[in-house]
Design a protein around this motif. Structure first.
Motif, PDB file in Angstrom:
ATOM      1  N   ALA A 105      -5.450 -15.140 -19.154  1.00 29.32           N
ATOM      2  CA  ALA A 105      -6.923 -14.488 -18.926  1.00 29.32           C
ATOM      3  C   ALA A 105      -7.998 -15.611 -19.295  1.00 29.32           C
ATOM      4  O   ALA A 105      -8.909 -15.828 -18.482  1.00 29.32           O
ATOM      5  N   LEU A 106      -7.750 -16.575 -20.200  1.00 26.14           N
ATOM      6  CA  LEU A 106      -8.754 -17.769 -20.283  1.00 26.14           C
ATOM      7  C   LEU A 106      -8.740 -18.566 -19.278  1.00 26.14           C
ATOM      8  O   LEU A 106      -9.864 -19.112 -18.658  1.00 26.14           O
ATOM      9  N   PHE A 107      -7.666 -18.968 -18.487  1.00 25.78           N
ATOM     10  CA  PHE A 107      -7.511 -19.892 -17.469  1.00 25.78           C
ATOM     11  C   PHE A 107      -8.390 -19.358 -16.267  1.00 25.78           C
ATOM     12  O   PHE A 107      -8.929 -19.784 -15.431  1.00 25.78           O
ATOM     13  N   LEU A 108      -8.060 -17.809 -16.036  1.00 25.52           N
ATOM     14  CA  LEU A 108      -8.725 -17.178 -15.113  1.00 25.52           C
ATOM     15  C   LEU A 108     -10.198 -16.988 -15.031  1.00 25.52           C
ATOM     16  O   LEU A 108     -11.003 -17.234 -14.239  1.00 25.52           O
ATOM     17  N   ILE A 109     -10.620 -16.655 -16.403  1.00 22.84           N
ATOM     18  CA  ILE A 109     -11.952 -16.561 -16.692  1.00 22.84           C
ATOM     19  C   ILE A 109     -12.559 -17.799 -16.387  1.00 22.84           C
ATOM     20  O   ILE A 109     -13.734 -17.938 -15.612  1.00 22.84           O
ATOM     21  N   TYR A 110     -12.102 -18.973 -16.645  1.00 21.79           N
ATOM     22  CA  TYR A 110     -12.693 -20.457 -16.357  1.00 21.79           C
ATOM     23  C   TYR A 110     -12.705 -20.533 -14.845  1.00 21.79           C
ATOM     24  O   TYR A 110     -13.804 -20.796 -14.364  1.00 21.79           O
ATOM     25  N   TRP A 111     -11.764 -20.205 -13.965  1.00 25.52           N
ATOM     26  CA  TRP A 111     -11.657 -20.615 -12.806  1.00 25.52           C
ATOM     27  C   TRP A 111     -12.578 -19.700 -11.950  1.00 25.52           C
ATOM     28  O   TRP A 111     -13.249 -20.189 -10.840  1.00 25.52           O
ATOM     29  N   ILE A 112     -12.554 -18.473 -12.493  1.00 25.39           N
ATOM     30  CA  ILE A 112     -13.550 -17.368 -11.563  1.00 25.39           C
ATOM     31  C   ILE A 112     -15.068 -17.576 -11.821  1.00 25.39           C
ATOM     32  O   ILE A 112     -15.962 -17.644 -11.097  1.00 25.39           O
ATOM     33  N   MET A 113     -15.455 -18.155 -13.173  1.00 25.60           N
ATOM     34  CA  MET A 113     -16.673 -18.528 -13.413  1.00 25.60           C
ATOM     35  C   MET A 113     -17.032 -20.033 -12.948  1.00 25.60           C
ATOM     36  O   MET A 113     -18.088 -19.916 -12.224  1.00 25.60           O
ATOM     37  N   ALA A 114     -16.061 -20.883 -12.729  1.00 29.71           N
ATOM     38  CA  ALA A 114     -16.499 -22.048 -12.153  1.00 29.71           C
ATOM     39  C   ALA A 114     -16.464 -22.085 -10.673  1.00 29.71           C
ATOM     40  O   ALA A 114     -17.621 -22.763  -9.834  1.00 29.71           O
ATOM     41  N   LEU A 115     -15.410 -21.252 -10.059  1.00 23.08           N
ATOM     42  CA  LEU A 115     -15.526 -21.400  -8.411  1.00 23.08           C
ATOM     43  C   LEU A 115     -15.278 -19.630  -7.864  1.00 23.08           C
ATOM     44  O   LEU A 115     -14.442 -19.397  -7.380  1.00 23.08           O
ATOM     45  N   PRO A 116     -16.658 -19.107  -7.973  1.00 19.96           N
ATOM     46  CA  PRO A 116     -16.195 -17.304  -7.746  1.00 19.96           C
ATOM     47  C   PRO A 116     -16.023 -17.220  -6.282  1.00 19.96           C
ATOM     48  O   PRO A 116     -15.527 -16.284  -6.058  1.00 19.96           O
ATOM     49  N   HIS A 117     -16.481 -18.454  -5.534  1.00 15.28           N
ATOM     50  CA  HIS A 117     -16.339 -18.127  -4.086  1.00 15.28           C
ATOM     51  C   HIS A 117     -14.978 -18.416  -3.693  1.00 15.28           C
ATOM     52  O   HIS A 117     -14.448 -18.205  -2.399  1.00 15.28           O
ATOM     53  N   ARG A 118     -14.097 -18.894  -4.361  1.00 15.89           N
ATOM     54  CA  ARG A 118     -12.713 -19.474  -4.083  1.00 15.89           C
ATOM     55  C   ARG A 118     -11.613 -18.723  -4.797  1.00 15.89           C
ATOM     56  O   ARG A 118     -10.646 -18.432  -4.224  1.00 15.89           O
TER      57      ARG A 118
END
Length: 162
Positions: free
Chosen positions: A40-53
């Motif tokens: 969940a922590l890693f997904l939160i970061y990646w969705i927050m940083a690159l929501p279009h990808r």
């Protein structure tokens, strides 16, 4: 939106694989209840940083893999991570500009929502257990957020993930 091809997807997937490995890594019984929800922590970061990808679909797939790895009800983590991903995607523009301590508090709320969904699913299927320690991964996840943020941000910048 840009039409540029995505760069660094392998870095993201390697980091998510690392999060899944940290999730199933054996820990001593005394500290096992305090294991943060790395996925969940890693997904939160990646969705927050690159929501279009990376978005809800990515969260759903990681959740299904997590269900298989942990032997839990198929779809339990998938639905929890997907809902958490929706919440992150809806608020990513606001949360990204917060100071780190406010981001950590927001992540704590997101982890609490994730855990609440898991509790509801387990309760509905009659598999509910260890309610007294369910808050521990939320708190440790909040405490680990600054390190996750700085680690993944440095990976993103070093490998030019876009």
């Amino acid at each position: 939106m840009t039409d540029a091809p995505a760069q660094g997807r392998s870095v993201v997937f390697a980091s998510l694989l690392m999060a899944l490995m940290l999730t199933i890594w054996p820990l001593p019984e005394a500290i096992a209840p305090f294991r943060p929800d790395w996925s969940a922590l890693f997904l939160i970061y990646w969705i927050m940083a690159l929501p279009h990808r990376f978005n809800v679909g990515t969260a759903w797939c990681v959740g299904l893999i997590l269900d298989v790895l942990t032997g839990s009800l198929l779809g339990q983590h998938a639905i929890a991570l997907a809902i958490t991903g929706v919440l992150v995607a809806m608020s990513h523009l606001r949360v990204r500009v917060f100071p780190v301590w406010q981001q950590a508090m927001t992540v704590m709320v997101l982890l609490a929502v994730n855990e609440l969904i898991l509790i509801l699913v387990e309760g509905a299927t009659g598999q509910l257990y260890d309610l007294e320690w369910r808050w521990a991964p939320i708190v440790t996840g909040m405490l680990f957020w600054p390190w996750v943020l700085f680690f993944l941000r440095s990976l993103r910048r070093r490998f030019d993930v876009s």
